[in-house]
Design a protein around this motif. Structure first.
Motif, PDB file in Angstrom:
ATOM      1  N   MET A   1      72.793 -67.616 -60.299  1.00 53.42           N
ATOM      2  CA  MET A   1      72.851 -66.274 -60.841  1.00 53.42           C
ATOM      3  C   MET A   1      72.154 -65.306 -59.882  1.00 53.42           C
ATOM      4  O   MET A   1      71.156 -65.626 -59.286  1.00 53.42           O
ATOM      5  N   TYR A   2      72.734 -64.135 -59.732  1.00 57.18           N
ATOM      6  CA  TYR A   2      72.204 -63.080 -58.862  1.00 57.18           C
ATOM      7  C   TYR A   2      72.032 -63.540 -57.428  1.00 57.18           C
ATOM      8  O   TYR A   2      70.967 -63.442 -56.855  1.00 57.18           O
ATOM      9  N   GLU A   3      73.095 -64.069 -56.884  1.00 57.53           N
ATOM     10  CA  GLU A   3      73.064 -64.444 -55.480  1.00 57.53           C
ATOM     11  C   GLU A   3      72.852 -63.213 -54.602  1.00 57.53           C
ATOM     12  O   GLU A   3      72.114 -63.242 -53.649  1.00 57.53           O
ATOM     13  N   TYR A   4      73.489 -62.106 -54.949  1.00 57.72           N
ATOM     14  CA  TYR A   4      73.318 -60.862 -54.206  1.00 57.72           C
ATOM     15  C   TYR A   4      72.791 -59.768 -55.130  1.00 57.72           C
ATOM     16  O   TYR A   4      73.194 -59.679 -56.292  1.00 57.72           O
ATOM     17  N   VAL A   5      71.895 -58.939 -54.600  1.00 65.45           N
ATOM     18  CA  VAL A   5      71.275 -57.857 -55.358  1.00 65.45           C
ATOM     19  C   VAL A   5      71.374 -56.578 -54.527  1.00 65.45           C
ATOM     20  O   VAL A   5      71.087 -56.588 -53.328  1.00 65.45           O
ATOM     21  N   ILE A   6      71.757 -55.492 -55.172  1.00 68.38           N
ATOM     22  CA  ILE A   6      71.802 -54.193 -54.499  1.00 68.38           C
ATOM     23  C   ILE A   6      70.488 -53.475 -54.795  1.00 68.38           C
ATOM     24  O   ILE A   6      70.050 -53.401 -55.941  1.00 68.38           O
ATOM     25  N   THR A   7      69.866 -52.949 -53.746  1.00 66.71           N
ATOM     26  CA  THR A   7      68.512 -52.406 -53.858  1.00 66.71           C
ATOM     27  C   THR A   7      68.445 -50.912 -53.528  1.00 66.71           C
ATOM     28  O   THR A   7      69.459 -50.241 -53.387  1.00 66.71           O
ATOM     29  N   GLN A   8      67.243 -50.411 -53.366  1.00 66.98           N
ATOM     30  CA  GLN A   8      66.894 -48.993 -53.228  1.00 66.98           C
ATOM     31  C   GLN A   8      67.763 -48.183 -52.263  1.00 66.98           C
ATOM     32  O   GLN A   8      68.100 -47.046 -52.590  1.00 66.98           O
ATOM     33  N   PRO A   9      68.136 -48.671 -51.083  1.00 66.80           N
ATOM     34  CA  PRO A   9      68.916 -47.807 -50.193  1.00 66.80           C
ATOM     35  C   PRO A   9      70.243 -47.312 -50.779  1.00 66.80           C
ATOM     36  O   PRO A   9      70.787 -46.315 -50.329  1.00 66.80           O
ATOM     37  N   CYS A  10      70.749 -47.984 -51.812  1.00 64.04           N
ATOM     38  CA  CYS A  10      71.997 -47.557 -52.457  1.00 64.04           C
ATOM     39  C   CYS A  10      71.780 -46.386 -53.414  1.00 64.04           C
ATOM     40  O   CYS A  10      72.710 -45.615 -53.672  1.00 64.04           O
ATOM     41  N   VAL A  11      70.576 -46.238 -53.908  1.00 63.85           N
ATOM     42  CA  VAL A  11      70.291 -45.218 -54.918  1.00 63.85           C
ATOM     43  C   VAL A  11      70.634 -43.831 -54.369  1.00 63.85           C
ATOM     44  O   VAL A  11      70.138 -43.417 -53.316  1.00 63.85           O
ATOM     45  N   GLY A  12      71.498 -43.149 -55.093  1.00 59.60           N
ATOM     46  CA  GLY A  12      71.899 -41.809 -54.704  1.00 59.60           C
ATOM     47  C   GLY A  12      72.963 -41.749 -53.626  1.00 59.60           C
ATOM     48  O   GLY A  12      73.532 -40.695 -53.386  1.00 59.60           O
ATOM     49  N   VAL A  13      73.241 -42.861 -52.976  1.00 59.93           N
ATOM     50  CA  VAL A  13      74.230 -42.890 -51.900  1.00 59.93           C
ATOM     51  C   VAL A  13      75.573 -43.385 -52.434  1.00 59.93           C
ATOM     52  O   VAL A  13      76.591 -42.725 -52.301  1.00 59.93           O
TER      53      VAL A  13
END
Length: 79
Positions: A1-13
């Motif tokens: 579960m959760y092999e990949y996680v999207i983090t802070q640099p995506c926020v707002g972009v």
């Protein structure tokens, strides 16, 4: 579960390069970022390789300062 996680640099972009290459369409748009559904992801790594802001990490590689994004993703999907 959760092999990949999207983090802070995506926020707002929310660049859609990751959603465009996902073969199983398991990346969902939240209010401020995208999220990868852990049960739908086939862990192919396509999203990881095209993210222009380097926001996607394998679960074990999420930097400590961004570890809160693991919980944020879990909360988004209610798991």
């Amino acid at each position: 579960m959760y092999e990949y996680v999207i983090t802070q640099p995506c926020v707002g972009v929310k660049d859609k390069a990751c959603t465009d290459v996902c073969p199983v369409e398991c990346i969902y748009e939240g209010d401020d970022q995208f999220f990868i559904h852990p049960d739908e992801c086939i862990c192919c790594g396509a999203c990881f390789s095209v993210c222009p802001v380097d926001a996607i990490y394998q679960l074990g590689d999420v930097p400590q300062e961004m570890s809160s994004y693991i919980k944020k993703a879990r909360d988004f999907f209610g798991v």
